[in-house]
Design an enzyme around this catalytic site. Structure first.
Site, PDB file in Angstrom:
ATOM      1  N   CYS A  26       0.932  -1.096   0.102  1.00 50.32           N
ATOM      2  CA  CYS A  26      -0.029  -0.076  -0.142  1.00 50.32           C
ATOM      3  C   CYS A  26       0.967   1.136  -0.068  1.00 50.32           C
ATOM      4  O   CYS A  26       1.999   1.056  -0.390  1.00 50.32           O
ATOM      5  CB  CYS A  26      -0.923  -0.075   1.072  1.00 50.32           C
ATOM      6  SG  CYS A  26      -0.115  -0.060   2.711  1.00 50.32           S
ATOM      7  N   HIS A 550      -3.876   9.637   2.234  1.00 50.77           N
ATOM      8  CA  HIS A 550      -4.222   7.997   2.007  1.00 50.77           C
ATOM      9  C   HIS A 550      -5.817   7.976   2.231  1.00 50.77           C
ATOM     10  O   HIS A 550      -6.397   8.009   3.482  1.00 50.77           O
ATOM     11  CB  HIS A 550      -3.253   7.182   3.111  1.00 50.77           C
ATOM     12  CG  HIS A 550      -3.422   5.889   2.944  1.00 50.77           C
ATOM     13  ND1 HIS A 550      -4.579   5.235   3.134  1.00 50.77           N
ATOM     14  CD2 HIS A 550      -2.520   4.809   2.570  1.00 50.77           C
ATOM     15  CE1 HIS A 550      -4.475   3.845   2.821  1.00 50.77           C
ATOM     16  NE2 HIS A 550      -2.975   3.705   2.418  1.00 50.77           N
TER      17      HIS A 550
END
Length: 628
Positions: A26, A550
């Site tokens: 990620c 994010h």
């Protein structure tokens, strides 16, 4: 050490290619599915250059490299032969991690964690009412009735909440689940508590011989009914024609499951539940505080194993039957000792990187989340972790000796104070916390930690010489304000349900609960990272701040579904330009949280990085102030 060399060391420490099922990443972490956790050399991984921490979560070994770096390491490990994974592969693999007991406890957690907030609120209401009584205030009858509504409702309808959540986890229709659960506590049935009190209310006799009462306060029977009901509903859907599904499936599910729940599952598992409750109380009542000593000593080990959610079931059941929860104080002692050990490491070390990690991790522990302290600091150095277990055991034994019992569950240490205000135990609770902290800190400071070598003067000199000879001297940072990239509600970073972000390990910043699905540029900047999945963006502002946006927690697992990226790496953007969009509905459908983190990843380069926003946020509102 270059990235290729780091990647080789990572693979070697993971137990080689043959021990890796799949790898993904990620915005900050390399996520690895391994075949045998025991083959991982965790000490080597955590001490590799560029690694900021590592821990297990959701069946994955997650190695924190930080933004930008993780992309490069991922490319290197894939080039060296590690298999990649799709979103579905990752989810399926995570579901298989651990033995049957670990998987069962994870499922308990999935069911009971969403219920905890209402139990917490109920406990706080009990605390407020107890405080008013302690102050000698006589409440009018109508106000007293209102307080009873606040404190009793959650436990009266507890089976409804449990069946609803269980249906949700096991793939049934949650609306059917909550109606089925409420049937189990229908006012037409004799109240279970009234029957148990031995008064005039007695059980109904169905068919002349089956005793039936409501399931008020029952947890395990409701859970089993939810599991069976969800699976029955799913099986029914496979055989009922689509045109009849809306009518037939809920009708048959509620009919069959209400019969099974009231006449079979409820009575049988209510007996089982009583035996579990009896055993739990017997352990807690062991003489000389032995129950608290044992539980306080092993609790954080259980957290490491990932099966600590079993305590949710036991705590909720104790609260439903006795309105008190002795587990809370014991668990608080264990968590306080863990946080104190982390503070001792932070105070003793001269390593600025470790200080920057340890202090926020300790704060997170004192707010009730110990994973950053455990995985980021204490387990890394081993002795602090095991000495904190000793301190937690002593603190837990003291909690039992003092007879501490909370009016709720789900919150500990600092916020947990609210659960002891109204029951006359606040002083004893604070005394227990102080003893646990003192022991955890003292044992670690004196015996548990030897400082690492700090950054040497030679390394600093080498950097200065390189800048002088190459002329590559970084531009001076400037003060600036970072603007809201998303419309929504400001959330404190420490409240985010992800230890990497909430601990501050990636830098300081703020979180936002979105109300719109558009991501805007928070300043004039260059796009340094633009994930193909569209869930995260890295930017470097014209004034030098490096920002990570994010969207959501673990949303990389969605593989880009529901995200639309509008920019590419290297693009120049102005404040307010659209970086991308996302669909909150699809994030929710995937069972994920859409809370968005905005992090200044080069926090260490600034004198201060301060969140300045509260409440509702509009596009362009200032959220973070950085000062060079």
């Amino acid at each position: 050490m270059n990235n290729t060399e780091i990647a080789k060391k990572v693979i070697e420490a993971l137990g080689g290619r043959e021990n890796v099922n799949s790898v993904a990443h990620c915005a900050t972490r390399l996520r690895v599915m391994v075949k045998d956790e025991g083959k991982i050399d965790k000490n080597t991984v955590e001490n590799l250059e560029k690694v900021q921490g590592a821990f297990f979560n959701s069946g994955q070994y997650q190695i924190i490299f930080g933004t930008g770096t993780v992309n490069k390491i991922y490319d290197e490990v894939v080039a060296l032969g590690l298999p990649t994974s799709s979103k579905d592969d990752m989810k399926a693999e995570a579901a298989k991690q651990g033995n049957w007991f670990q998987r069962a406890i994870r499922t308990f957690g999935d069911v009971f964690v969403p219920i905890i907030p209402v139990i917490v609120a109920t406990g706080l209401f009990m605390g407020v009412r107890g405080l008013l009584n302690a102050l000698g205030m006589t409440l009018p009858d109508d106000v007293k009735t209102y307080t009873e509504i606040l404190t009793d409702t959650a436990f009266i309808i507890l089976p409804g909440l449990v069946v609803w959540s269980t249906f949700r986890v096991f793939g049934g229709n949650p609306a059917v689940g909550i109606v089925l659960g409420m049937m189990l506590v229908s006012g037409s049935l004799p109240n279970a508590w009234a029957v148990a009190s031995g008064g005039e209310v007695t059980a109904m006799k169905f068919f002349g011989f089956i005793p039936v009462v409501g399931l008020q306060g029952s947890v395990l029977p409701a859970f089993i009914i939810g599991v069976v009901g969800a699976k029955f509903e799913k099986a029914l859907r496979k055989v009922v024609p689509d045109v009849l599904d809306l009518l037939v499936t809920p009708f048959v599910t509620l009919l069959v499951m209400s019969i099974l729940g009231l006449f079979v599952i409820g009575p049988v598992f209510h007996v089982v539940e009583n035996y579990i409750l009896f055993g739990t109380k017997a352990v807690l009542a062991l003489p000389f505080g032995l129950g608290g000593l044992v539980i306080g000593g092993v609790h954080q080990l259980i957290v490491v194993s990932g099966v600590h959610h079993i305590f949710n079931l036991l705590e909720i059941q104790l609260l439903a039957t006795d309105k008190v929860n002795p587990f809370n104080a014991i668990i608080t002692a264990a968590m306080t000792a863990q946080g104190a050990a982390t503070v001792a490491v932070a105070v003793k070390t001269k390593n600025p990187k470790l200080k920057a990690l340890a202090f926020p991790a300790a704060l997170s522990a004192f707010l009730g989340i110990t994973e950053p302290a455990i995985f980021g600091v204490n387990l890394r150095y081993r002795k602090p972790f095991f000495l904190s277990l000793i301190a937690g055991a002593i603190g837990g034994g003291l909690a039992s000796l003092l007879g501490l019992a909370a009016t709720g569950n789900g919150i500990t240490i600092i916020p947990g104070t609210m659960l002891y205000i109204g029951n006359g135990q606040l002083f004893q609770y604070l005394f227990m916390v102080a003893v646990s902290f003192a022991l955890g800190f003292a044992l670690t400071y004196m015996f548990g930690f030897e400082d690492e070598e700090t950054v040497t003067e030679a390394a600093v000199t080498e950097k200065l010489v390189e800048e002088e000879t190459t002329g590559n001297v970084p531009a001076a940072l400037q003060d600036e304000r970072i603007l809201a990239p998303i419309v929504g509600q400001a959330v404190a970073l420490s409240d985010v349900d992800d230890p990497v972000f909430s601990s501050g390990a990636m830098g300081r910043g703020i979180a936002i609960k979105p109300s719109e699905g558009v991501v805007y540029a928070p300043a004039d900047a260059e796009v340094t990272i633009a994930f193909a999945t569209g869930h995260a963006y890295g930017l470097k502002t014209a004034n030098g701040a490096e920002i990570l946006i994010h969207v959501g927690i673990d949303t990389v697992s969605m593989g880009g579904e529901g995200f639309d990226q509008k920019v590419a790496q290297g693009d120049k953007v102005k404040a307010g330009d659209v970086l991308g969009t996302f669909e909150a509905e699809k994030i929710a459908a995937a069972g994920l949280d859409d809370t968005t983190m905005v992090i200044v990843t080069n926090t260490a380069d600034y004198a201060s990085v301060t969140p300045v926003a509260e409440g509702a946020l509009a596009k362009g509102d200032a959220i973070i102030e950085v000062k060079a």
